[in-house]
Motif scaffolding. Structure first.
Motif, short mmCIF file in Angstrom:
data_model
loop_
_atom_site.label_atom_id
_atom_site.label_comp_id
_atom_site.label_asym_id
_atom_site.label_seq_id
_atom_site.Cartn_x
_atom_site.Cartn_y
_atom_site.Cartn_z
N ASN A 1 14.53 8.45 -9.54
CA ASN A 1 13.41 7.54 -9.36
C ASN A 1 13.05 7.30 -7.91
OD1 ASN A 1 13.10 7.15 -12.12
ND2 ASN A 1 14.51 5.42 -12.17
N ASP A 2 14.05 7.20 -7.05
CA ASP A 2 13.77 6.93 -5.64
C ASP A 2 13.00 8.07 -5.00
OD1 ASP A 2 16.06 8.56 -5.95
OD2 ASP A 2 16.89 7.92 -4.02
N LEU A 3 13.43 9.29 -5.26
CA LEU A 3 12.75 10.44 -4.68
C LEU A 3 11.39 10.68 -5.32
CD1 LEU A 3 15.66 13.01 -4.18
CD2 LEU A 3 14.45 11.69 -2.43
N ASP A 4 11.30 10.49 -6.63
CA ASP A 4 10.02 10.67 -7.31
C ASP A 4 8.98 9.70 -6.74
OD1 ASP A 4 8.31 11.80 -9.41
OD2 ASP A 4 8.49 9.83 -10.34
N GLY A 5 9.40 8.47 -6.51
CA GLY A 5 8.49 7.49 -5.94
C GLY A 5 8.07 7.84 -4.53
N SER A 6 9.01 8.38 -3.76
CA SER A 6 8.73 8.73 -2.38
C SER A 6 7.88 9.99 -2.26
CB SER A 6 10.06 8.95 -1.64
OG SER A 6 9.85 9.26 -0.28
N ILE A 7 8.09 10.93 -3.19
CA ILE A 7 7.40 12.22 -3.13
C ILE A 7 6.06 12.19 -3.85
CG2 ILE A 7 7.50 14.63 -3.96
CD1 ILE A 7 10.57 14.48 -3.57
N ASP A 8 5.97 11.46 -4.97
CA ASP A 8 4.84 11.67 -5.87
C ASP A 8 4.12 10.40 -6.32
OD1 ASP A 8 3.33 13.71 -7.22
OD2 ASP A 8 4.20 13.03 -9.11
N SER A 9 4.38 9.26 -5.67
CA SER A 9 3.70 8.04 -6.11
C SER A 9 2.22 8.09 -5.74
CB SER A 9 4.35 6.81 -5.48
OG SER A 9 4.16 6.78 -4.08
N ARG A 10 1.45 7.25 -6.42
CA ARG A 10 0.01 7.16 -6.16
C ARG A 10 -0.28 5.84 -5.46
NH1 ARG A 10 -1.50 8.82 -12.41
NH2 ARG A 10 -0.07 10.58 -12.51
N ALA A 11 -1.45 5.74 -4.89
CA ALA A 11 -1.82 4.51 -4.17
C ALA A 11 -1.72 3.29 -5.08
CB ALA A 11 -3.23 4.65 -3.61
N ASP A 12 -2.06 3.45 -6.35
CA ASP A 12 -2.04 2.34 -7.30
C ASP A 12 -0.65 1.76 -7.52
OD1 ASP A 12 -4.72 2.80 -7.55
OD2 ASP A 12 -4.57 3.86 -9.46
N ASP A 13 0.38 2.52 -7.15
CA ASP A 13 1.75 2.06 -7.33
C ASP A 13 2.18 1.09 -6.22
OD1 ASP A 13 2.10 3.72 -9.57
OD2 ASP A 13 2.63 5.43 -8.30
N HIS A 14 1.29 0.86 -5.26
CA HIS A 14 1.64 0.07 -4.09
C HIS A 14 0.67 -1.10 -3.90
CE1 HIS A 14 4.53 3.20 -2.92
NE2 HIS A 14 3.59 4.04 -3.35
N GLU A 15 1.20 -2.21 -3.43
CA GLU A 15 0.41 -3.44 -3.32
C GLU A 15 -0.82 -3.27 -2.45
OE1 GLU A 15 1.01 -8.13 -1.96
OE2 GLU A 15 2.68 -6.71 -1.83
N LYS A 16 -0.67 -2.61 -1.32
CA LYS A 16 -1.79 -2.46 -0.38
C LYS A 16 -2.50 -1.11 -0.53
CE LYS A 16 0.33 -5.51 3.05
NZ LYS A 16 0.84 -5.61 4.45
N LYS A 17 -2.25 -0.46 -1.67
CA LYS A 17 -2.89 0.84 -1.96
C LYS A 17 -2.63 1.83 -0.82
CE LYS A 17 -4.81 -1.04 -5.61
NZ LYS A 17 -4.43 -0.70 -6.98
N GLU A 18 -3.69 2.49 -0.35
CA GLU A 18 -3.53 3.51 0.68
C GLU A 18 -3.00 2.96 2.00
OE1 GLU A 18 -6.57 5.24 -2.17
OE2 GLU A 18 -6.22 3.28 -1.24
N ALA A 19 -3.19 1.68 2.24
CA ALA A 19 -2.76 1.07 3.50
C ALA A 19 -1.29 0.63 3.47
CB ALA A 19 -3.64 -0.14 3.83
N ASP A 20 -0.64 0.78 2.34
CA ASP A 20 0.74 0.33 2.20
C ASP A 20 1.70 1.30 2.89
OD1 ASP A 20 3.35 -0.39 1.00
OD2 ASP A 20 2.12 -1.67 -0.28
N ASP A 21 2.62 0.78 3.68
CA ASP A 21 3.60 1.63 4.38
C ASP A 21 4.52 2.34 3.40
OD1 ASP A 21 2.59 0.89 6.84
OD2 ASP A 21 4.09 -0.69 7.18
N GLY A 22 4.67 1.80 2.20
CA GLY A 22 5.53 2.43 1.19
C GLY A 22 4.88 3.59 0.48
N PHE A 23 3.59 3.79 0.71
CA PHE A 23 2.86 4.90 0.09
C PHE A 23 3.09 6.15 0.93
CE2 PHE A 23 -1.61 6.75 -0.82
CZ PHE A 23 -1.10 7.57 -1.82
N THR A 24 3.95 7.04 0.43
CA THR A 24 4.29 8.26 1.15
C THR A 24 4.15 9.46 0.22
OG1 THR A 24 6.64 8.06 0.55
CG2 THR A 24 5.93 6.99 2.61
#
Length: 271
Positions: free
Chosen positions: A87-110
């Motif tokens: 899960n950790d790698l899948d989130g880091s490699i393949d998450s979408r903007a919608d998975d993050h609070e600040k969308k594209e501007a979120d630092d966690g969106f990688t």
């Protein structure tokens, strides 16, 4: 009493036949081992192609990076059922903007989709070098974890259905590759990944449920036939050019295939 005993005997006989048709644990050793080889080769290709893709990003070669984006990602999409076990790698490699609070501007969106946003929405490689380095690091980490992974048979079998279900429920809307519109690459990769699992299990599924096996084969052929209409050279038509009517026409066969694939685990006694 006789009719009750007869019914019970018939029922027990039918249950016995059904259990006999289900795969024994030893029957699954070969297919699972071969699938592990398939996944290992897939992640090796992912590491190699990601290195080339991210090198273009870091070099500031926008056109080359854009051209390599989809062919690189297909290697992840093909082995997605196993990649998602981490899960950790899948989130880091393949998450979408919608998975993050600040969308594209979120630092966690990688990962792939964050780089996709820069390449296709912003049409720039500016600021993408750290993200490219992280993506490289993450896929190498994935490669290492997969090498030591024991693949559970139920995850392998269920993975075929999961791949196609995701296409039918969410990816078909175009939300996956919303900036590059390279969704059809992903669709075919998901179909190919699911088909590999089904092919490896084919001798067992034919024995366990011949009708289900035939239905799965028929539905794969239908989906492949529809996707083939959008093939352009060595690539695929931009998904924003696929009409809503055509998307709807694709959804029916994809959903039918997913429903059939969801029955495989039960047919093989893995529920």
């Amino acid at each position: 009493m006789k009719s009750i005993r007869t019914a019970l005997l018939i029922g027990a006989s039918s249950l016995g036949l059904a259990l006999a048709a289900q795969a024994a644990p030893m029957d699954l050793v070969g297919p699972v081992s071969n699938y592990k080889i398939f996944v290992a080769k897939g992640v090796d290709r992912l590491v190699t192609t990601t290195a080339a893709f991210t090198a273009a990003v870091k070099a500031g070669d926008l056109k080359k990076a854009q051209a390599l984006y989809a062919p690189t990602r297909v290697n992840y999409e093909t082995i997605e059922p196993i990649a998602e076990l981490f899960n950790d790698l899948d989130g880091s490699i393949d998450s979408r903007a919608d998975d993050h609070e600040k969308k594209e501007a979120d630092d966690g969106f990688t990962g792939f989709h964050r780089i996709e946003y820069g390449l296709f929405e912003k049409k720039s490689t500016d600021g993408l070098a750290p993200l490219a380095d992280k993506l490289n690091k993450d896929v190498v980490e994935l490669q290492g974890r997969i090498k030591t992974l024991t693949i559970p048979p139920e995850k392998m079998v269920g993975g075929a259905a999961a791949l196609i279900e995701e296409v039918g429920k969410t990816k078909i809307t175009g939300e996956e590759d919303r900036y590059s519109h390279t969704d059809l690459y992903d669709f075919q990769a998901n179909v190919d990944g699911a088909k590999k699992i089904v092919d490896l299990l084919h001798p067992l599924t034919v024995k366990a449920d011949p009708a289900l096996s035939a239905a799965v084969d028929k539905n794969f052929a239908a989906v492949d036939g529809i996707l083939a209409k959008y093939k352009v050279g060595n690539g695929w038509q931009s998904y924003d050019k696929v009409t809503e009517a055509d998307r709807t026409a694709l959804k029916g066969p994809v959903t039918a295939l997913a429903e059939d694939l969801s029955k495989l685990r039960g047919a093989l006694g893995l529920n």
